[in-house]
Each structure stands twice: as structure tokens, then as C-alpha cells.
Design an enzyme around this catalytic site. Sequence first.
Site: not given
Length: 184
Positions: A154, A123, A137
Site C-alpha cells: 500500500c 487512489y 476514499r
Amino acid sequence: MNLIQTGMPVAACNVAALGTIAYAIGESSIGKILTAHSHIGVCAILIGSDADALERDLGHRFPGKILVEDEAALRDDLAAIARFIETPGGGLDLPLDMRHGTPFQQRVWDTLRSIPCGATITYTALARHIGQPNGARAVARACAANAIALGIPCHRVVRAAGTLSGYRWGLERKRALLYKEATI
């Protein structure tokens, strides 16, 4: 064909072709798959265990749209998705309609589409790649908002330590997808 949500009188359905989304539900080795197609391309690939839950999810994602079940029209898309799940190295070459996201989400999704099969990214690295070094985030939220599972991969995003983290469609499915991709 089954009309599950109209948003307008049925007589207006033909006039509102641009507001219509065709969908179909099939089976795969990781569960039921729902694919939905707008006039532009695939706007949703949802994965789950319950067809009714998938239909409700589709309705929540596209409020006000006319959702029409059309298995005959989407048979080839369902076959391509099931084939991709089994042999991901062959790719998933379907036209996508990614308009249903914010500009930030669309940037994340475009970047996800560039991650090769068999590779993963964290991420944090994905956030840096799109020019948002403190946006891990926000990247995770964009991944969670993705309605086009597999088409926007994803499942290839992992934690900084390389471990699996949340996946909208379930960690076991994410693990299975990554395993198949790693063995190509």
C-alpha cells in the site's frame, strides 16, 4: 515462546492450532518489524518503533486468536522482510493469508500486489481499476486496514498529484520505501 493472549485456557492451545498465530519481532532500517503467521501464511507485517505497541496492534487486529511469540520459527520470514526493505527489487516471496478483510478490501489488496516494484498508482486510478470509479476514499480506507505491510504494498499508492499521503506506518517510512524502490 511467549503466549500474550489466549482467548481460551492454555490447556486448549494444542487443540486450537487453527486459531493460533505465531509472531516475532525484528529490526530493520525503517524500524521494528513484526511478522505474524497463521496456518495459511503471513497474516501481518507491522512496522513501528515500539515492540509493545506492535504486539498490542496485533492483538487488536486478531481478537480471540492465540498469539504466540516464536522467533525461531519466523527467523527466515524476518530476514526476508528486512532484505526486501533493503533490496526491494528481489521481491518478497512469502505466502500470504489475506482472509482478514472484507471482499472489497481483498480486491484492493489483490490489485496492490500487481503494482510492480518502483511504480506507484493513485487512489483514484486504483479505484477505477477495480471498477469503483468513485471509490478513492474507500480504496484509501482499504489501504489503511492492510495488516500486511510490504507484502501488500500500500506504500505504492499516492495522491492524484503524485504526492505522498497518509501511510499507516508513517510518511517517512513510505518515503524511504519508495526511494529504495525507485533506485533499483
